[in-house]
Design an enzyme around this catalytic site. Structure first.
Site, PDB file in Angstrom:
ATOM      1  N   GLU A 100       8.789   0.969  -2.898  1.00 32.46           N
ATOM      2  CA  GLU A 100       7.376   0.919  -2.567  1.00 32.46           C
ATOM      3  C   GLU A 100       6.568   1.156  -3.844  1.00 32.46           C
ATOM      4  OE1 GLU A 100       5.733   4.187  -0.128  1.00 32.46           O
ATOM      5  OE2 GLU A 100       4.742   2.616   1.031  1.00 32.46           O
ATOM      6  N   GLU A 110       5.560   9.611   9.329  1.00 37.29           N
ATOM      7  CA  GLU A 110       5.112   8.252   9.052  1.00 37.29           C
ATOM      8  C   GLU A 110       5.194   8.089   7.545  1.00 37.29           C
ATOM      9  OE1 GLU A 110       3.448   5.494   7.762  1.00 37.29           O
ATOM     10  OE2 GLU A 110       1.471   5.996   8.575  1.00 37.29           O
ATOM     11  N   SER A 123       5.095  10.359   1.517  1.00 32.18           N
ATOM     12  CA  SER A 123       6.252   9.712   0.901  1.00 32.18           C
ATOM     13  C   SER A 123       7.531   9.989   1.684  1.00 32.18           C
ATOM     14  CB  SER A 123       6.409  10.206  -0.536  1.00 32.18           C
ATOM     15  OG  SER A 123       6.690  11.590  -0.548  1.00 32.18           O
ATOM     16  N   CYS A 177       0.647   2.017   3.443  1.00 29.17           N
ATOM     17  CA  CYS A 177       2.076   2.133   3.766  1.00 29.17           C
ATOM     18  C   CYS A 177       2.595   0.854   4.404  1.00 29.17           C
ATOM     19  CB  CYS A 177       2.328   3.327   4.662  1.00 29.17           C
ATOM     20  SG  CYS A 177       1.179   3.421   6.031  1.00 29.17           S
ATOM     21  N   LYS A 237      -3.835  19.722   6.628  1.00 26.67           N
ATOM     22  CA  LYS A 237      -3.925  19.771   5.161  1.00 26.67           C
ATOM     23  C   LYS A 237      -4.180  18.377   4.611  1.00 26.67           C
ATOM     24  CE  LYS A 237      -1.111  19.389   1.767  1.00 26.67           C
ATOM     25  NZ  LYS A 237      -2.019  18.720   0.797  1.00 26.67           N
TER      26      LYS A 237
HETATM   27  P1  NAI Z   1       3.402  12.921  -1.079  1.00 26.51           P
HETATM   28  O1  NAI Z   1       4.337  12.644   0.046  1.00 26.51           O
HETATM   29  O2  NAI Z   1       3.826  13.902  -2.108  1.00 26.51           O
HETATM   30  O3  NAI Z   1       1.988  13.428  -0.480  1.00 26.51           O
HETATM   31  C1  NAI Z   1       1.566  13.255   0.854  1.00 26.51           C
HETATM   32  C2  NAI Z   1       1.069  14.580   1.410  1.00 26.51           C
HETATM   33  O4  NAI Z   1       2.150  15.499   1.462  1.00 26.51           O
HETATM   34  C3  NAI Z   1       0.008  15.262   0.556  1.00 26.51           C
HETATM   35  O5  NAI Z   1      -0.900  15.921   1.412  1.00 26.51           O
HETATM   36  C4  NAI Z   1       0.813  16.273  -0.231  1.00 26.51           C
HETATM   37  O6  NAI Z   1       0.066  17.368  -0.682  1.00 26.51           O
HETATM   38  C5  NAI Z   1       1.834  16.701   0.781  1.00 26.51           C
HETATM   39  N1  NAI Z   1       3.057  17.278   0.226  1.00 26.51           N
HETATM   40  C6  NAI Z   1       3.618  17.054  -0.997  1.00 26.51           C
HETATM   41  N2  NAI Z   1       4.746  17.761  -1.121  1.00 26.51           N
HETATM   42  C7  NAI Z   1       4.923  18.451   0.030  1.00 26.51           C
HETATM   43  C8  NAI Z   1       5.920  19.364   0.512  1.00 26.51           C
HETATM   44  N3  NAI Z   1       6.968  19.700  -0.227  1.00 26.51           N
HETATM   45  N4  NAI Z   1       5.784  19.867   1.754  1.00 26.51           N
HETATM   46  C9  NAI Z   1       4.739  19.525   2.526  1.00 26.51           C
HETATM   47  N5  NAI Z   1       3.769  18.683   2.126  1.00 26.51           N
HETATM   48  C10 NAI Z   1       3.858  18.143   0.887  1.00 26.51           C
HETATM   49  O7  NAI Z   1       3.037  11.530  -1.741  1.00 26.51           O
HETATM   50  P2  NAI Z   1       2.460  11.288  -3.236  1.00 26.51           P
HETATM   51  O8  NAI Z   1       3.246  12.115  -4.204  1.00 26.51           O
HETATM   52  O9  NAI Z   1       1.004  11.455  -3.174  1.00 26.51           O
HETATM   53  O10 NAI Z   1       2.789   9.750  -3.441  1.00 26.51           O
HETATM   54  C11 NAI Z   1       4.081   9.334  -3.859  1.00 26.51           C
HETATM   55  C12 NAI Z   1       4.457   8.035  -3.197  1.00 26.51           C
HETATM   56  O11 NAI Z   1       4.591   8.227  -1.802  1.00 26.51           O
HETATM   57  C13 NAI Z   1       3.427   6.927  -3.316  1.00 26.51           C
HETATM   58  O12 NAI Z   1       3.537   6.244  -4.510  1.00 26.51           O
HETATM   59  C14 NAI Z   1       3.770   6.076  -2.125  1.00 26.51           C
HETATM   60  O13 NAI Z   1       4.841   5.236  -2.456  1.00 26.51           O
HETATM   61  C15 NAI Z   1       4.223   7.073  -1.087  1.00 26.51           C
HETATM   62  N6  NAI Z   1       3.143   7.411  -0.140  1.00 26.51           N
HETATM   63  C16 NAI Z   1       3.150   6.854   1.106  1.00 26.51           C
HETATM   64  C17 NAI Z   1       2.117   7.099   1.972  1.00 26.51           C
HETATM   65  C18 NAI Z   1       2.077   6.507   3.330  1.00 26.51           C
HETATM   66  O14 NAI Z   1       1.006   6.262   3.849  1.00 26.51           O
HETATM   67  N7  NAI Z   1       3.199   6.295   3.981  1.00 26.51           N
HETATM   68  C19 NAI Z   1       0.981   7.933   1.603  1.00 26.51           C
HETATM   69  C20 NAI Z   1       1.095   8.530   0.297  1.00 26.51           C
HETATM   70  C21 NAI Z   1       2.131   8.246  -0.520  1.00 26.51           C
HETATM   71 MG    MG Z   2       4.308  13.879  -4.143  1.00 25.56          MG
END
Ligand code: NAI
Ligand code: MG
Length: 491
Positions: free
Chosen positions: A393, A262, A241, A296, A188
């Protein structure tokens, strides 16, 4: 000041990369069992640099996810897991070569849909994505050598959820080792950046990958949650996140499903007083302004030795004035668009908190485009350990600068974080690099460089940055089971 103005006197002519190489569909389905499946619902994906709508994409519901998992299961049981390993490798090599052949098309689409500068998608994301497929293709028929006396076998169906900061590269990090190990996958993409994953389905067609080995379901967190909770998924690999990572871990506890996480980071970039300052400034800039700071492992906390603070910060501010912020498709652009309105809002909120808590903000004068999501490169000085901008972050082009006096203090401050993904050390002395690296609780430590990636090198975190490693030999392990094994490998 006059020096700064003189700098701005140089004007660059626009150098836009042509969009014509990308052919967008009006609407995309879900890629299930090698066919396009009509999604239950759709949404519009946009370009964050202009807010221009690009295409309609599917919001996969639980039934769609179920169909994708069933297709992956069938492909796993039917032929993929029983295929001769050298045959599996053949497909991975094909995918790698096709990504190289179509690199410009993918790079333009990545920048269009995600906002990152074309020079980064062209020179970093695409070459590394292809390299990951090449690298893991090489392991596919050598697993017995990679894990001697362990009898490695694939796990089954892997559910993979990836973020929006490196859409195609994270896809490669997830899919290449999973397939090399003989698994099938349901992946996904993030909701804001689905287009390169959907174009990748065309590469799979060209490579003649057997149907159902890779399935791609687009949608937001609800789609991710449906994949996580699906009973027939054997393993979840998640990048995103810490908040969502924790929720997934809670959900999977006791189910016997494999999990790698990760998550975020708040990396320290430590500059000692003997470091070459001009090089360090380039490393600091690359550490935090690469990919708009949507990284990240970004070097978001600068720890500078007190005796060189003033000259270093002066040089850094001057360098900030030369960064070109704007059109991601312009080849001269250094800092592109913020990925989404939601992310821009998070950055703005944390920057406001930094100002309220008393840190000193610096932003070079720069004109930001009217349309789209933008944030100027920002440096905070006078930052205290307790400030939110030193702890949380930000995931944007915002650097928090702190100082230290002794190496011990540098290590203590660097490790004073809930995260532990990466760190950087700048010094002339090899012994000091080793001394510091041994004491840093971070999965990757860069010395006199930052944000360098290679498929042969394992990547992953300590503490709230997650667990499990991607890349290298280590990256195969979470996609394998070992019969009759008493001890866990790695650790
Ligand atoms: P997120 O963790 O919500 O999104 C990442 C992925 O997880 C996306 O594909 C999203 O659709 C999916 N996702 C969201 N909720 C989910 C759930 N309940 N179950 C399964 N999958 C789910 O991150 P978001 O909201 O885009 O960003 C928020 C913060 O997270 C950012 O500001 C940053 O600080 C951090 N982040 C860190 C990343 C990294 O590379 N470690 C990447 C993206 C965000
Ligand atoms: Mg989110």
């Amino acid at each position: 000041m006059t020096e700064e103005l003189a700098f701005r006197g140089f004007e660059y002519a626009p150098a836009p990369e042509s969009r014509s190489i990308v052919r967008l569909e009006d609407a995309y389905g879900l890629f299930v069992g090698g066919r396009w499946r009509e999604p239950a619902e759709t949404y519009t994906t946009i370009s964050p640099a202009s807010e221009e709508p690009l295409a309609q994409v599917g919001q996969a519901g639980p039934e769609d996810v179920g169909a994708a998992v069933a297709a992956a299961r069938e492909a796993f049981a039917g032929q993929w897991s029983a295929l001769r390993p050298a045959e599996r490798a053949k497909y991975l090599y094909r995918i790698a070569r096709l990504l190289q052949e179509r690199a410009r098309e993918f790079a333009v689409l990545e920048s269009l849909n995600g906002g990152k500068p074309i020079k980064e998608s062209r020179d970093v994301d695409l070459p590394l994505a292809a390299a990951h497929f090449f690298y893991y293709a090489g392991w596919a028929d050598k697993l017995e050598y990679a894990f001697p006396n362990r009898r490695p076998r694939p796990i089954g169906v892997a559910g993979q959820i990836i973020p929006w900061n490196f859409p195609l590269l994270m896809l490669a990090w997830k899919i290449a080792p999973a397939l090399a190990a003989g698994n099938t996958v349901v992946l996904k993409p993030a909701e804001t950046t689905p287009l390169t994953a959907l174009l990748f389905c065309d590469v799979l067609r060209q490579a003649e990958l057997p149907r159902g080995v890779v399935n791609i379901v687009t949608g937001d967190g609800r789609t991710g949650a449906a994949l996580v909770s699906h009973p027939d998924v054997d393993k979840i690999a998640f990048t995103g996140s810490t908040e969502v990572g924790k929720a997934i871990q809670r959900e999977l506890a006791g189910t016997g499903k494999g999990l790698t996480l990760e998550l975020g980071g708040k990396a320290a970039n430590i500059v000692f007083d003997d470091a070459p300052l001009d090089q360090a400034v380039e490393g600091i800039v690359n550490g935090i302004f690469f990919n708009q700071g949507h990284v990240c492992c970004a070097g978001s906390r600068l720890l500078v030795q007190e005796s060189i603070q003033q000259p270093l910060i002066d040089k850094l501010k001057r360098r900030l004035g030369t960064l070109r912020v704007g059109d991601p498709l312009d080849k001269n652009t250094d800092v592109g668009a913020i990925n989404s309105a939601a992310q821009l809002q998070r950055i703005e909120e944390l920057v406001a908190a930094g100002e309220q808590e008393g840190a000193e903000i610096y932003q070079p004068p720069c004109r930001l485009p009217e349309q789209g999501y933008w944030f100027a490169p920002t440096v905070f000085t006078n930052v205290a350990q307790s400030h939110r901008i030193a702890q949380e972050e930000i995931f944007g082009p915002v650097l928090s600068a702190l100082t230290f006096r002794t190496p011990e203090e540098a290590v203590e401050k660097a490790n004073n974080t809930a995260y532990g993904l990466s760190a950087g050390v700048w010094t002339e002395k090899g012994s000091r690099i080793l001394w510091t690296a041994q004491r840093l609780r971070a999965g990757v430590v860069w010395a006199n460089t930052f944000n360098r990636f290679d498929p042969t090198s394992p990547f992953g975190g300590y503490k709230e940055s997650g667990f499990g490693r991607e890349g290298g030999l280590h990256g195969l392990e979470p996609y394998l089971r070992f019969d009759g094994d008493a001890t866990e490998w790695g650790g």
